[in-house]
Scaffold this active site. Sequence first.
Site, PDB file in Angstrom:
ATOM      1  CB  CYS A   9      32.521  73.797  46.967  1.00 40.70           C
ATOM      2  SG  CYS A   9      30.825  73.811  47.661  1.00 40.70           S
ATOM      3  CG  ASN A  12      25.787  72.493  46.426  1.00 37.19           C
ATOM      4  OD1 ASN A  12      24.579  72.158  45.949  1.00 37.19           O
ATOM      5  ND2 ASN A  12      26.013  73.727  46.118  1.00 37.19           N
ATOM      6  CB  CYS A  14      30.667  76.777  52.632  1.00 35.83           C
ATOM      7  SG  CYS A  14      30.222  76.229  54.223  1.00 35.83           S
ATOM      8  NE  ARG A  15      34.805  75.592  49.575  1.00 38.09           N
ATOM      9  CZ  ARG A  15      35.662  74.663  49.147  1.00 38.09           C
ATOM     10  NH1 ARG A  15      36.895  75.051  49.126  1.00 38.09           N
ATOM     11  NH2 ARG A  15      35.279  73.270  49.582  1.00 38.09           N
ATOM     12  CB  SER A  16      29.525  75.485  45.019  1.00 36.07           C
ATOM     13  OG  SER A  16      28.963  74.601  45.741  1.00 36.07           O
ATOM     14  CG  ASP A 126      36.212  73.761  53.419  1.00 34.50           C
ATOM     15  OD1 ASP A 126      35.166  74.406  54.080  1.00 34.50           O
ATOM     16  OD2 ASP A 126      36.336  72.441  53.533  1.00 34.50           O
TER      17      ASP A 126
HETATM   18  P1  4NP Z   1      31.694  73.806  51.107  1.00 31.42           P
HETATM   19  O1  4NP Z   1      32.153  73.492  52.633  1.00 31.42           O
HETATM   20  O2  4NP Z   1      32.711  72.647  50.264  1.00 31.42           O
HETATM   21  O3  4NP Z   1      32.237  75.185  50.640  1.00 31.42           O
HETATM   22  O4  4NP Z   1      30.354  73.748  50.914  1.00 31.42           O
HETATM   23  C1  4NP Z   1      32.145  72.588  53.504  1.00 31.42           C
HETATM   24  C2  4NP Z   1      30.946  71.839  53.766  1.00 31.42           C
HETATM   25  C3  4NP Z   1      30.939  70.839  54.555  1.00 31.42           C
HETATM   26  C4  4NP Z   1      31.853  70.186  54.722  1.00 31.42           C
HETATM   27  C5  4NP Z   1      33.221  70.425  54.425  1.00 31.42           C
HETATM   28  C6  4NP Z   1      33.269  71.815  53.766  1.00 31.42           C
HETATM   29  N1  4NP Z   1      31.717  68.903  55.822  1.00 31.42           N
HETATM   30  O5  4NP Z   1      32.898  68.217  55.908  1.00 31.42           O
HETATM   31  O6  4NP Z   1      30.890  68.770  56.040  1.00 31.42           O
END
Ligand code: 4NP
Length: 158
Positions: A9, A12, A14-16, A126
């Site tokens: 994702c 790294n 939340c989703r992955s 997201d």
């Molecule tokens: P992920 O979510 O891609 O599912 O891990 C996010 C985590 C952090 C951020 C954006 C999306 N950020 O902007 O820091």
Amino acid sequence: MIRSVLFVCLGNICRSPTAEGVFRHRAHAAGLTHLHIDSAGTANWHEGKAPDPRTVRAAARRGYDLSPLRARQVQVSDFEQFDLVLAMDRQNLRDLRSLVKAPRHDEQLQLMLDFVDGWRDKDVPDPYYGGAEGFEQVLDLIEAASDGLIRHLQSGRP
Ligand code: 4NP
């Protein structure tokens, strides 16, 4: 034959990592115990950090322990290490395609929700800037995709 799967994702956190923990748990329960499973982010912002506390809590309520996981950025060399690289959304897929330009890597790369009937070409949204329901939706989609991926691996189809 697929022996290793990398979930990707943006951050790294939340989703992955959710996909890593949920798929590991369900694959193991289905008897797929020898797969190498990992996750990574296209960005390096959270390198070395544990998953987002909201992600850890939501997953724990469904019986998945994500607390030992640590974020890392995806590397070109991951495409030599992993048979299958699954992007959480279409932007992640575009970023991965620009990272690895060799056509031989194209068939390793897919969207996570391609393994859910009726969700082809769709994104795992997201959840980072949203509310608690976003984290539940991530879990719902990733549980469905993990089961679809397990059925695909058990089918022996390429
Ligand atoms: P992920 O979510 O891609 O599912 O891990 C996010 C985590 C952090 C951020 C954006 C999306 N950020 O902007 O820091």
